[in-house]
Design an enzyme around this catalytic site. Sequence first.
Site, PDB file in Angstrom:
ATOM      1  N   TYR A 197      -9.588   5.516 -12.382  1.00  0.00           N
ATOM      2  CA  TYR A 197      -9.413   6.146 -11.064  1.00  0.00           C
ATOM      3  C   TYR A 197      -9.183   7.656 -11.180  1.00  0.00           C
ATOM      4  O   TYR A 197      -8.808   8.283 -10.192  1.00  0.00           O
ATOM      5  CB  TYR A 197      -8.188   5.585 -10.342  1.00  0.00           C
ATOM      6  CG  TYR A 197      -8.064   4.084 -10.281  1.00  0.00           C
ATOM      7  CD1 TYR A 197      -8.894   3.330  -9.464  1.00  0.00           C
ATOM      8  CD2 TYR A 197      -7.076   3.428 -11.003  1.00  0.00           C
ATOM      9  CE1 TYR A 197      -8.749   1.957  -9.388  1.00  0.00           C
ATOM     10  CE2 TYR A 197      -6.921   2.055 -10.929  1.00  0.00           C
ATOM     11  CZ  TYR A 197      -7.764   1.323 -10.126  1.00  0.00           C
ATOM     12  OH  TYR A 197      -7.610  -0.030 -10.055  1.00  0.00           O
ATOM     13  N   ARG A 254      -5.719   3.333 -15.805  1.00  0.00           N
ATOM     14  CA  ARG A 254      -5.746   4.097 -14.547  1.00  0.00           C
ATOM     15  C   ARG A 254      -6.372   5.491 -14.682  1.00  0.00           C
ATOM     16  O   ARG A 254      -7.180   5.879 -13.843  1.00  0.00           O
ATOM     17  CB  ARG A 254      -4.356   4.184 -13.922  1.00  0.00           C
ATOM     18  CG  ARG A 254      -3.734   2.801 -13.625  1.00  0.00           C
ATOM     19  CD  ARG A 254      -2.525   2.863 -12.707  1.00  0.00           C
ATOM     20  NE  ARG A 254      -2.909   3.192 -11.350  1.00  0.00           N
ATOM     21  CZ  ARG A 254      -2.776   4.368 -10.804  1.00  0.00           C
ATOM     22  NH1 ARG A 254      -2.209   5.353 -11.476  1.00  0.00           N
ATOM     23  NH2 ARG A 254      -3.199   4.591  -9.578  1.00  0.00           N
ATOM     24  N   ARG A 289       3.163  -1.372  -5.865  1.00  0.00           N
ATOM     25  CA  ARG A 289       3.374  -0.111  -6.581  1.00  0.00           C
ATOM     26  C   ARG A 289       4.723   0.549  -6.286  1.00  0.00           C
ATOM     27  O   ARG A 289       5.390   1.046  -7.188  1.00  0.00           O
ATOM     28  CB  ARG A 289       2.246   0.843  -6.186  1.00  0.00           C
ATOM     29  CG  ARG A 289       2.220   2.142  -6.953  1.00  0.00           C
ATOM     30  CD  ARG A 289       1.204   3.117  -6.332  1.00  0.00           C
ATOM     31  NE  ARG A 289      -0.037   2.522  -5.946  1.00  0.00           N
ATOM     32  CZ  ARG A 289      -1.146   2.500  -6.704  1.00  0.00           C
ATOM     33  NH1 ARG A 289      -1.149   3.085  -7.869  1.00  0.00           N
ATOM     34  NH2 ARG A 289      -2.250   1.929  -6.259  1.00  0.00           N
ATOM     35  N   GLY A 319       0.761  -1.245   0.000  1.00  0.00           N
ATOM     36  CA  GLY A 319       0.000   0.000   0.000  1.00  0.00           C
ATOM     37  C   GLY A 319       0.788   1.287   0.000  1.00  0.00           C
ATOM     38  O   GLY A 319       0.205   2.362  -0.157  1.00  0.00           O
ATOM     39  N   CYS A 327     -13.100   3.980 -28.908  1.00  0.00           N
ATOM     40  CA  CYS A 327     -14.365   4.693 -29.093  1.00  0.00           C
ATOM     41  C   CYS A 327     -15.082   4.894 -27.766  1.00  0.00           C
ATOM     42  O   CYS A 327     -16.162   4.326 -27.533  1.00  0.00           O
ATOM     43  CB  CYS A 327     -15.216   3.927 -30.085  1.00  0.00           C
ATOM     44  SG  CYS A 327     -14.373   3.839 -31.654  1.00  0.00           S
ATOM     45  N   GLU A 365       4.010  -6.690   1.702  1.00  0.00           N
ATOM     46  CA  GLU A 365       3.536  -7.018   0.349  1.00  0.00           C
ATOM     47  C   GLU A 365       3.538  -5.791  -0.560  1.00  0.00           C
ATOM     48  O   GLU A 365       2.493  -5.393  -1.080  1.00  0.00           O
ATOM     49  CB  GLU A 365       2.115  -7.578   0.423  1.00  0.00           C
ATOM     50  CG  GLU A 365       1.941  -8.790   1.315  1.00  0.00           C
ATOM     51  CD  GLU A 365       0.472  -9.184   1.497  1.00  0.00           C
ATOM     52  OE1 GLU A 365      -0.426  -8.458   1.013  1.00  0.00           O
ATOM     53  OE2 GLU A 365       0.221 -10.208   2.138  1.00  0.00           O
ATOM     54  N   PRO A 366       4.675  -5.144  -0.752  1.00  0.00           N
ATOM     55  CA  PRO A 366       4.686  -3.937  -1.584  1.00  0.00           C
ATOM     56  C   PRO A 366       4.534  -4.270  -3.068  1.00  0.00           C
ATOM     57  O   PRO A 366       5.106  -5.240  -3.556  1.00  0.00           O
ATOM     58  CB  PRO A 366       6.072  -3.347  -1.322  1.00  0.00           C
ATOM     59  CG  PRO A 366       6.926  -4.547  -1.044  1.00  0.00           C
ATOM     60  CD  PRO A 366       6.027  -5.509  -0.301  1.00  0.00           C
TER      61      PRO A 366
END
Length: 418
Positions: A316, A312, A276, A239, A343, A273-274
């Site tokens: 987001y 992304r 990103r 995270g 499209c 648990e990295p």
Amino acid sequence: MHHFAYIDGELHADEVSLRQIARQVGTPAYVYSQATLTRHFRAFSQAFAGLDALVCYAVKANTSRAIMALFASLGGGADIVSGGELWRAIAAGVDPGRIVYSGVGKTEAEMEAALKAGILMFNLESIEEMQVLDQVAGNLGLKAPVSFRVNPDVDAQTHPKITTGLAKNKFGLDVELAFAQYQVLAGMPNLEIKGVSCHIGSQLTDVRPFADALERVSVLVERLRAAGIKLEILDLGGGLGITYAQENPPAPDQYAAALAERVRRLDMRLVLEPGRVLVGNAGLLLCQVHYTKQTPVKRFVIVDGAMNDLIRPSFYDSYHAIWPVRQQPGVEPVVADVVGPICETGDYLARDRELPPFRRGDLLAVMSAGAYGFAMSSNYNSRPRAAEVLVNGDRFCVIRARETIEDLVRGERLPEWM
Ligand code: LLP
């Protein structure tokens, strides 16, 4: 910090010019820097060096075999969420004894495969899952190493779609239910309690929610120990955020410092648990401008990368910086949207950005695309998925070939009545 920089006005990955990659591999292409990946992994694991910690790379962020193999060679394990990720991690050389398996919907076949492989720990997300895993392990004559994933109900203060540790989210068991269920777990014949886990969300830019979650989980651990439950592993999930625009996330050592004292007092083996933070800024999406277009109200730069390649921004509203491959010193920037050929109005990579006046044929890089970029890509609009390239010093390798039209229709067939 990453190794994408201008040399004589041309954007390079390490020592390789992106223009050369575009010429030889075509566009769109994901380009990753091995020096950056290595640096990020080392910075992260060294931050936790004073603790008994295992870095299990969250392979969902970027499941490229070469990247998983690189992290495995640096001592990393893997955090997986499916049988597919299990298979890929093992094929990339990850030691199964360093694999943790999270996810709310593990199938019996996936459980069986992970048990046979001998993974470190299953992070259970429901009571039913616990019962099914007990049966599956029993049928194989094995004991499954498990933790409960606890949902500590803290606000990660990130995008709602990537928050996982709120009571209303589908993940984990609330603290009280977990307390009660550990006693049940202790009596399950084919399960072995290993520890406790939690993961509260992604792209966190403040240590506070991590520390709050740790505090709540620690209190649970102490209560469980007082009740006679032995817990050895504390899995704090992933995270940690990165800089896409102006964010100022904690560096790995600040993150580690915020957790260290509490973890030491618990005297547990730590799992992290990295995803990103290891790969996000180590990759970019290299695109070429197809056309430019001026409407009465807007300017558009239409490129060959699209929402199917990098979802992304559409999904987001994420910001990804756009860098020209060739710097144009002294030219006035123009405000434009960078859009793909798909499209959908939602098909954009950047909106209302000040950019150099791109022209047809120019190359540009969509930055910070190493995490949840290719991994979330699709074939929408029948677009073959992009090539992936790994750069190492002055060399590069196509670590995944661009898909072909044949790949697009693989597995399709017409019914006999047609
Ligand atoms: N562990 C678990 C159990 C997770 O669910 C995740 C991410 C991670 C670790 C790694 O989190 P990270 O360190 O990468 O933040 N597609 C979204 C992100 C979704 C994250 C899902 N879970 C995005 O593009 O922002």
